[in-house]
Design an enzyme around this catalytic site. Structure first.
Site, PDB file in Angstrom:
ATOM      1  N   GLY A 222     -49.554  50.515  63.741  1.00  0.00           N
ATOM      2  CA  GLY A 222     -48.095  50.468  63.810  1.00  0.00           C
ATOM      3  C   GLY A 222     -47.583  49.088  63.416  1.00  0.00           C
TER       4      GLY A 222
ATOM      5  N   GLY B 154     -44.034  48.124  63.655  1.00  0.00           N
ATOM      6  CA  GLY B 154     -42.690  47.800  64.109  1.00  0.00           C
ATOM      7  C   GLY B 154     -42.702  46.380  64.659  1.00  0.00           C
ATOM      8  CG  LEU B 155     -39.135  44.455  66.151  1.00  0.00           C
ATOM      9  CD1 LEU B 155     -37.960  44.411  67.107  1.00  0.00           C
ATOM     10  CD2 LEU B 155     -39.126  43.223  65.255  1.00  0.00           C
ATOM     11  CB  ALA B 156     -44.846  46.098  69.473  1.00  0.00           C
TER      12      ALA B 156
ATOM     13  CG  HIS C 199     -27.540  54.784  72.490  1.00  0.00           C
ATOM     14  ND1 HIS C 199     -26.199  54.659  72.257  1.00  0.00           N
ATOM     15  CD2 HIS C 199     -28.056  53.535  72.426  1.00  0.00           C
ATOM     16  CE1 HIS C 199     -25.918  53.374  72.059  1.00  0.00           C
ATOM     17  NE2 HIS C 199     -27.022  52.675  72.157  1.00  0.00           N
TER      18      HIS C 199
ATOM     19  CB  SER D 132     -24.477  48.844  67.597  1.00  0.00           C
ATOM     20  OG  SER D 132     -24.695  47.883  68.602  1.00  0.00           O
TER      21      SER D 132
ATOM     22  NE  ARG E  32     -28.304  51.215  75.001  1.00  0.00           N
ATOM     23  CZ  ARG E  32     -29.184  50.741  74.132  1.00  0.00           C
ATOM     24  NH1 ARG E  32     -30.418  51.213  74.122  1.00  0.00           N
ATOM     25  NH2 ARG E  32     -28.838  49.811  73.280  1.00  0.00           N
TER      26      ARG E  32
ATOM     27  CG  HIS F 195     -31.442  55.094  71.284  1.00  0.00           C
ATOM     28  ND1 HIS F 195     -31.441  54.929  69.929  1.00  0.00           N
ATOM     29  CD2 HIS F 195     -31.437  53.836  71.819  1.00  0.00           C
ATOM     30  CE1 HIS F 195     -31.428  53.627  69.655  1.00  0.00           C
ATOM     31  NE2 HIS F 195     -31.442  52.951  70.769  1.00  0.00           N
TER      32      HIS F 195
ATOM     33  CG  LEU G 142     -34.371  44.529  69.040  1.00  0.00           C
ATOM     34  CD1 LEU G 142     -33.340  43.831  68.166  1.00  0.00           C
ATOM     35  CD2 LEU G 142     -35.213  45.450  68.184  1.00  0.00           C
TER      36      LEU G 142
END
Lengths: 637, 254
Positions: free
Chosen positions: A40, A42-44, A266, A284, A330, A401, A441
């Protein structure tokens, strides 16, 4: 299954420092002898790959996209939290910790969340050094905005493209390591199984999505960063390829799955408008800084919004939650939108929408200011709906979400399988039962840049390894199992497409295991899913062959896993006899319809162990111990 | 207002890089004008699947215009006729009853076709590998506010950084140049103080890599700017040229 959380001793604020000192180290010259697989990007996964390669480990990174710059972290819009207190509002690590653990309805580990808050500041420093073009004030210093569940402005942002910019930063760092030969990149690969040898994760089986070839790769440790399972609902804000398969395969190999029923709906998404629709688009939460949410006071009022006078509008979030107003968390905002629509006050053609109205802010600040803050979001809304939010209020409705549940990990982010680490949305660790905005994030990058580089060293240095390569019997068996499953999928040759099954699964989950749940519905849904699963394996049609670029086959494997996983989610929802965060069981609510927790009996992480096929999974509990915060009823009034 | 329209589609089908491709014609009926372009292809694919035929392979992922995965030439235009729009954000309301739509993959020597509408864009990753980053290891950064960046500069850097790496600029360029893509990254980092130490090396290495990968040269056609779904300006190409020239004169980078 043993659940040892390995939370270090000492004061909350000293635990991470102490732990880093106590972890064993790998000598710099020895790091290259260790192979690490990251799945993966993504950010991680991107940040973990880069940070581990910078340390000198030999890293192999896999992603299903054609490039490691595209994973769905890229779509995160609003921002990333940090406890910098640049705004002088009284923010602190402690306050970010407290807001996050309260926002998660007290269902996360204190030590993990505190560490996350500590690291948040390092992330901003590092990302600025990487050249992320964060928004700035006139003096050139960093700007902040507000997000739900917090009364301070602590969110750093790059227009409405914060996730994109942070991901491209991690991608750049990875590309630097690819050029240096420290990372070998394997794009267009999907992980289809985990290989466990003598209790340790030692490799993976992947499918080359272009050639269809089944490949095996061995390593000393595996780092899974494959995101969440929101696509289970068919319609969600996730990317089309987001899936649970890698995590679910690992679950079947012995990794515990924690809190699968914690899914986040969300509140501000573009409403559903047709049966052909393939996904939902988020607007957003940052829009709630300047947008006011309202519905007509009278049910069934079909007048266009500008004809409804102020006195006949219900700004319900401001009315019910005066101190947080439109910036409630949320889960609270979503449930309120649903209950108003259920009472007939919803707007738009379907009645399943509420207004998000920027007009007061445009009058106050001018169109230019609003455009600067949200221009790309407003443009996106206009492209999809053909309505202009500068002229008429946006219509929004909640959508699936994010998923707080995920594979169980200890304080080192290691799962119940030795050497198998899980980062980012794929793990369960930091958000409890509800994630606050701009925290995903933060968690992805904290896990990848600042936690795994230390904890994986502790594991590698403290573990004796036997020589293993991909000719080991375990790799052969896993490969054979993967091939058999693929051949099965291709040979059914039934009458319903994969998407057709997926859509039906999504509807069942949305209706019975979505924003609000009850035992009767959950039991019914479980039966429906079992039937759907049986039909899938008899009646799905998957065209093409296994030795080709076959997108239908990819989706078939993912949907097959989603169907099985959906049942696990329902089992977990049934077992949690309370309401908390994203899990709202109608039987457990306060007089004014807020979630009612049962701290005495459910202050635990529910961790599911796979039993054999068609046997009930086994529930294990990790008790959550709160020594630093008082468990209060979560009020945003 | 939701309407439905009937369309004739001519779609490029190619089994693999080694095979010859050709256009196939598909007639589609009752397409809702609220549908996105890719949702229309989904519908064709559902039908092809039920008819026992091979669905059209196409790249797509986020379907909200930010991941850069999707893209095709639609009636000769990269990502279709709408300005500042990716293919996934293009909606059928921009087409009319009875239209014929021609759909092809990106055409460029540097982007070989993999299958149907899917091309190999890994050359873009290789350009970034040549220097599209700031060489900073995790862990040693000073406090973020020790380095003020004038708002105007930060905004310009952000304008450039909005690139999604979809490859439309290359596909639209008559020379198949990657100047807008490369210029956007070089500009973002050259504008910011953090990126200055490596600016010369970055410009030289990224341009060299671009040439090596068979991308063409820029002859100021400006097609890239017109077709860029994120409306990246060719000012960024001018900045790249300036950085490249400057580096050529003053840099000690070999």
């Amino acid at each position: 299954m043993q659940l040892e959380a390995r939370i270090p001793g000492g004061q909350l604020s000293e635990k991470w420092d102490r732990h880093r000192f106590e972890l064993k180290l790998v000598n710099p010259a020895n790091k290259r002898k260790y192979d690490i697989i990251v799945v993966g990007t993504g950010l991680a996964g991107g940040s973990a790959s880069a940070a581990l390669a910078e340390l000198g480990y030999t890293v192999k990174t896999f992603c299903i996209q054609d490039s490691p710059r595209r994973a769905h972290s890229i779509a995160a819009q609003g921002g990333i939290n940090a406890a910098k207190n640049y705004t002088n509002e009284g923010d602190s690590i402690w306050r970010l910790f407290y807001d996050t653990i309260k926002g998660g309805d007290f269902r996360a580990r204190e030590a993990n969340v505190y560490r996350l808050a500590q690291i948040s500041n390092n992330i901003i420093d590092h990302c600025v050094a990487q050249g992320i073009p964060f928004a700035r004030d006139y003096g050139g210093l960093l700007a902040n905005r507000s997000f739900g569940g917090s009364q301070v402005s602590r969110t750093f942002y790059a227009r409405g493209q914060t996730g994109q910019q942070l991901l491209l930063g991690a991608y750049g760092a990875m590309m630097r390591q690819v050029a240096a030969g420290q990372i070998t990149m394997y794009p267009r690969r999907e992980m289809l199984d985990l290989v466990v040898i003598n209790g340790k994760a030692r490799g993976i089986v992947v499918r080359n999505l272009v050639t269809g070839e089944i490949e095996t790769h061995a390593a000393h440790a595996i780092v899974l960063c494959t995101g969440g399972y929101g696509n289970l609902f068919f319609l969600s804000t996730n990317a089309m390829s987001s899936n649970v398969s890698a995590a679910f395969r690992a679950y079947k190999k012995g990794a515990g799955f924690a809190n699968p029923c914690f899914s986040q709906i969300h509140p501000t998404c573009i409403p559903v408008h047709g049966t052909y629709q393939s996904k939902l688009t988020l607007m957003s939460e940052s829009l709630r800084n300047d947008g006011r949410v309202w519905v007509p006071k009278t049910p069934g009022d079909k007048r266009p919004p500008h004809q409804i006078p102020e006195s006949e509008r219900d700004y319900y979030l401001e009315r019910k939650y005066p101190s947080f107003g439109n910036l409630v968390p949320r889960d609270v905002a979503s449930r309120n939108a649903k209950s108003l629509c259920d009472s007939g006050k919803g707007v738009g053609d379907t009645g399943l929408a509420v207004y998000l109205d920027l007009s007061d802010s445009i009058r106050r600040d001018g169109k230019d200011i609003i455009e600067k803050k949200y221009g790309n979001l407003i443009q996106m809304y206009e492209k999809i709906t053909a309505d202009d939010p500068y002229e008429t209020p946006m219509m929004i409705y909640p959508a699936v979400h994010y998923t707080m549940g995920g594979l169980w990990v200890d304080y080192n982010l290691m799962s119940t399988i030795d050497g198998f680490f899980v980062l980012g949305e794929a793990n369960f660790s930091d958000h409890g039962a509800n994630r606050l905005g701009a925290s995903a994030l933060m968690q992805g990058l904290a896990d990848g840049y600042f936690i795994i580089p230390y904890t994986i060293g502790g594991y590698l240095a403290g573990t004796p390894f036997e020589e293993v390569n991909t000719s080991h019997q375990a790799f052969k068996e896993a490969t054979q199992a993967v091939k058999t499953r693929i051949e099965n999928l291709l040979s059914i040759n039934g009458k319903r497409t994969v998407d057709d099954f997926h859509r039906e699964l999504g509807l069942i989950m949305w209706d019975y295991c979505g924003m609000s749940r009850n035992d009767q519905g959950l039991i019914k849904a479980r039966g429906m899913i079992q039937e759907l699963r049986a039909e899938f394996w008899e009646n799905v049609v998957v065209p093409g062959s296994s030795e080709d670029f076959n997108q239908s086959l990819e989706r078939a494997g993912r949907v097959a896993d989603f169907i099985e996983f959906g049942e696990l989610m329902i089992i977990d929802a049934l077992a949690r006899k309370e309401s908390c965060g994203g899990h709202f069981n109608e039987a457990y609510q306060t007089e004014d319809n807020e979630a009612l927790r049962d701290d005495e009996n459910f202050s635990h992480v529910a961790v599911w162990e796979f039993a054999e096929a068609d046997k009930e999974p086994v529930l294990h509990k990790e008790e959550l111990i709160f020594q630093n915060v008082e468990l209060t009823h979560r009020s945003y009034k | 207002m939701t309407r439905t329209i009937n369309l004739t589609l001519k779609i490029w089908r190619q089994k693999g890089p080694e095979f010859k491709g050709k256009f196939e014609t598909y007639n589609v009926r009752n397409i809702s004008t609220d549908m996105s372009f890719l949702e229309m292809i989904d519908i064709i694919n559902e039908q092809l699947t039920l008819d026992g035929k091979d669905p059209i392979v196409f790249d797509h992922d986020c379907r909200e215009g930010i991941c850069g995965t999707c893209g095709a030439m639609v009636n000769g235009r990269a990502h279709g006729p709408e300005k500042g729009t990716t293919l996934c954000q293009l909606h059928m309301r921009h087409f009319s009853e009875g239209d014929t739509i021609v759909i092809e993959p990106w055409r460029s020597r540097a982007f070989p076709v993999i299958k149907d509408l899917v091309v190999d864009r890994s050359a873009l990753d290789q350009i970034i590998q040549a220097g599209g980053y700031i060489s900073v290891n995790t862990g040693g950064a000073p406090d973020a506010n020790t380095l003020p960046v004038p708002q105007e500069i930060a905004e310009k850097a952000m304008d450039a950084a909005a690139c999604i790496g979809c490859g439309a600029c290359v596909a639209a360029c008559p020379n198949a140049a990657a100047m807008l893509f490369t210029g956007a990254k070089v500009s973002q980092l050259a504008l910011l103080p953090q990126g200055k130490p490596e600016a010369a090396k970055r410009a030289l290495c990224m341009v060299r890599k671009m040439d090596e990968l068979h991308f063409g040269n820029c002859t100021n056609e400006k097609e890239c700017e017109v077709e860029c779904p994120k409306e990246i300006s060719i000012v960024n190409i001018a900045r790249l040229n300036r950085e490249f020239m400057k580096a050529g004169f003053f840099s000690t980078v070999p």
